[in-house]
Design an enzyme around this catalytic site. Structure first.
Site, short mmCIF file in Angstrom:
data_model
loop_
_atom_site.label_atom_id
_atom_site.label_comp_id
_atom_site.label_asym_id
_atom_site.label_seq_id
_atom_site.Cartn_x
_atom_site.Cartn_y
_atom_site.Cartn_z
N ASN A 7 0.88 -1.18 0.00
CA ASN A 7 0.00 0.00 0.00
C ASN A 7 0.91 1.22 0.00
O ASN A 7 1.47 1.58 1.04
CB ASN A 7 -0.90 -0.03 1.23
CG ASN A 7 -1.89 1.13 1.28
OD1 ASN A 7 -1.82 2.05 0.48
ND2 ASN A 7 -2.81 1.09 2.21
N ARG A 101 -2.63 -1.85 -3.49
CA ARG A 101 -3.82 -1.05 -3.30
C ARG A 101 -3.69 0.21 -4.17
O ARG A 101 -2.71 0.94 -4.09
CB ARG A 101 -3.98 -0.63 -1.84
CG ARG A 101 -5.21 0.24 -1.63
CD ARG A 101 -5.22 0.90 -0.28
NE ARG A 101 -6.39 1.74 -0.11
CZ ARG A 101 -6.40 2.93 0.48
NH1 ARG A 101 -5.26 3.43 0.96
NH2 ARG A 101 -7.50 3.62 0.60
N HIS A 190 -13.26 3.08 -0.33
CA HIS A 190 -13.26 2.06 0.73
C HIS A 190 -13.89 0.75 0.24
O HIS A 190 -14.36 -0.06 1.04
CB HIS A 190 -14.03 2.54 1.97
CG HIS A 190 -13.39 3.68 2.70
ND1 HIS A 190 -14.12 4.64 3.37
CD2 HIS A 190 -12.08 4.00 2.88
CE1 HIS A 190 -13.30 5.51 3.92
NE2 HIS A 190 -12.05 5.15 3.64
N HIS A 218 -18.14 2.18 7.38
CA HIS A 218 -16.69 2.19 7.56
C HIS A 218 -16.35 3.54 8.18
O HIS A 218 -16.32 4.57 7.51
CB HIS A 218 -15.99 2.03 6.20
CG HIS A 218 -14.50 2.10 6.28
ND1 HIS A 218 -13.68 1.02 6.07
CD2 HIS A 218 -13.65 3.14 6.55
CE1 HIS A 218 -12.41 1.38 6.20
NE2 HIS A 218 -12.38 2.67 6.49
N GLY A 222 -11.24 8.76 7.78
CA GLY A 222 -12.09 8.84 6.61
C GLY A 222 -13.27 7.92 6.84
O GLY A 222 -13.14 6.88 7.48
N ARG A 251 -12.54 16.11 7.01
CA ARG A 251 -13.31 16.42 5.80
C ARG A 251 -14.75 16.76 6.15
O ARG A 251 -15.34 16.17 7.05
CB ARG A 251 -13.29 15.23 4.83
CG ARG A 251 -11.91 14.84 4.37
CD ARG A 251 -11.99 13.60 3.49
NE ARG A 251 -10.69 12.95 3.37
CZ ARG A 251 -10.52 11.65 3.14
NH1 ARG A 251 -11.56 10.86 2.99
NH2 ARG A 251 -9.31 11.14 3.05
N GLU A 343 -15.28 0.13 14.99
CA GLU A 343 -14.97 -1.07 15.76
C GLU A 343 -14.82 -0.80 17.25
O GLU A 343 -15.00 -1.71 18.07
CB GLU A 343 -13.68 -1.71 15.24
CG GLU A 343 -13.80 -2.27 13.83
CD GLU A 343 -12.45 -2.68 13.25
OE1 GLU A 343 -11.54 -3.01 14.03
OE2 GLU A 343 -12.30 -2.64 12.01
N ASN A 344 -14.50 0.46 17.63
CA ASN A 344 -14.09 0.73 19.01
C ASN A 344 -14.96 1.71 19.78
O ASN A 344 -14.83 1.79 21.00
CB ASN A 344 -12.64 1.24 19.02
CG ASN A 344 -11.66 0.21 18.50
OD1 ASN A 344 -11.51 -0.85 19.09
ND2 ASN A 344 -11.01 0.51 17.39
N GLU A 394 -8.36 -5.10 5.10
CA GLU A 394 -8.21 -4.77 3.69
C GLU A 394 -7.03 -5.49 3.05
O GLU A 394 -7.07 -5.87 1.89
CB GLU A 394 -8.06 -3.25 3.54
CG GLU A 394 -9.33 -2.50 3.91
CD GLU A 394 -9.17 -0.99 3.89
OE1 GLU A 394 -9.43 -0.38 2.83
OE2 GLU A 394 -8.78 -0.42 4.93
#
Length: 407
Positions: A7, A101, A190, A218, A222, A251, A343-344, A394
């Site tokens: 990546n 990627r 994503h 997701h 970002g 953003r 996730e957290n 990923e």
């Protein structure tokens, strides 16, 4: 069955060496500050017990060096040196392919693609749509093809998963000829994560992916959300660029385009000024002065009104997209949260689905706040909609697609 996943950015690249027979990471690393006075290369070896053997005393071993790294080619040489010195040996674990990627594949690439000189040219041409990402990926591809000249290299595009969007979803209502000439449409991003999470959710539930209507959030620095019908992306929040959609760390997400015209006229802001504003100085940072959700939670707990407003705006946007995507799908079977925040952060998950009882969502507070790893259900057993936390991977998804395309 060994795959190297790369990546690359403009001044760094990450890598993982994966044993796909067991879908496990053998080594990983980061080469950063390329082109600066002092670069840093970090290499971590993962140790795994063989079947029937006790777990190793040391689970991983990390090695780091600092020296000038003038370009990606020099960075790959350091990576190869690290494999030779610290392991695992690439002679004993030779990669059958290298997966890369690539953020933007435009409308040209709808699946993982073996890289040729022509594919490189196309990735370069698409840099106009992703000037911060594609050029760095291309540097990494060229350096990797020199370092591993005898095996296939595969580009896995963030946008590819969203090539199934219907025209009604990807078309902007502007002059059609102008849009076609300049390739202006919604592409989505994503995609690798959304693909992995939706497939993993179906596997976790023991359901056929083709029969499920899913929404995947997701949520990281970002952030994007995708509606997935039968394993196919049918709507997603990011657009021509990763700026559109949800509120993110820096953003803005969705914004009335006239705001830019107003700022250009009244605040004398240039195109570059507006670019920095929307991509670097907006979102949670613009509203609250921080980007980390843990810092935001601490400020909210201390009574900071700006932090509370930022949280409320963030959640408002999540709920708006959830409602819209339930309508587009005609109902939903599964809602999954992934990436760092998804996730957290139990509070964000709870707030995001709090108003979705009408759709059959019932959250289990104890499951939601439990500190567990791996895919897990956080809805009640009686909830008509399964609400899950599914850690994204990923690199593994890239390796899977690479192996399928190269062999």
């Amino acid at each position: 069955m060994i795959v190297l996943v790369v990546n690359s950015g403009s001044s760094s690249f990450k890598y993982q060496l994966l044993d796909m027979a067991h879908e496990r990471v053998l080594a990983s690393g980061l080469v950063e500050r390329i082109g600066e006075d002092t670069g840093v290369a970090t290499h971590t070896v993962r140790f795994h017990a063989e079947p029937g053997q006790p777990a190793p005393a040391v689970l991983d071993s990390t090695h780091q060096i600092e020296r000038p790294i003038p370009d990606h080619t020099a960075g790959f040489a350091l990576m190869l040196d690290a494999f030779a010195e610290h392991g695992p040996s690439l002679d004993d674990h030779p990669p059958v392919a290298v997966g890369h990627r690539v953020v933007h594949g435009g409308a040209r690439f709808f699946e993982a693609t073996v890289i040729t000189d022509l594919v490189e040219i196309n990735i370069d041409e698409l840099s106009v749509l992703a000037p911060l990402h594609n050029p760095g990926a291309l540097q990494g591809i060229r350096a990797a093809r020199r370092a591993f000249a005898d095996i296939p290299h595969v580009a896995v595009f963030d946008t590819a998963f969203h090539q199934t969007l219907p025209a009604a979803a990807y078309t902007y209502a502007i002059d059609r000829e102008l849009a076609e000439r300049h390739r202006i449409r919604r592409y989505g991003f994503h995609g690798t994560s959304h693909s992995y999470v939706s497939a993993t959710a179906a596997e976790f539930l023991g359901r056929d992916l083709a029969e499920l209507k899913q929404i995947v959030f997701h949520l990281g620095n970002g952030a994007s959300v995708t509606a997935i019908d039968g394993g196919r992306s049918v709507e997603t929040s990011m657009g021509l660029t990763p700026l559109e959609g949800l509120v993110m760390g820096t953003r803005s997400g969705d914004l009335d385009p006239a705001v830019l015209l107003h700022l250009a006229r009244r605040a004398s802001m240039s195109i570059d000024d507006l670019d920095r504003l929307l991509n670097k100085n907006s979102g949670i940072l613009g509203l609250a002065g921080v980007t980390d959700m843990r810092d935001l939670a601490a400020r909210r707990g201390a009574g900071d009104e700006g932090a509370q407003l930022a949280f409320d705006v963030y959640i408002h946007r999540l709920r708006a997209y959830a409602g819209a995507y339930i309508a587009q799908l005609g109902g939903v079977d599964v809602i999954s949260f992934t990436a760092g925040v998804g996730e957290n952060d139990a509070a964000i998950r709870a707030a995001a689905v709090e108003t979705l009882g009408f759709a059959g969502v019932e959250l289990n507070p104890e499951r939601n706040t439990a500190r567990e790893r791996g895919a897990r259900r956080i809805s009640t057993d009686d909830s008509r909609v399964a609400v899950l936390v599914v850690p994204t991977n990923e690199e593994l998804e890239i390796a899977r697609q690479t192996l399928a395309s190269a062999t």
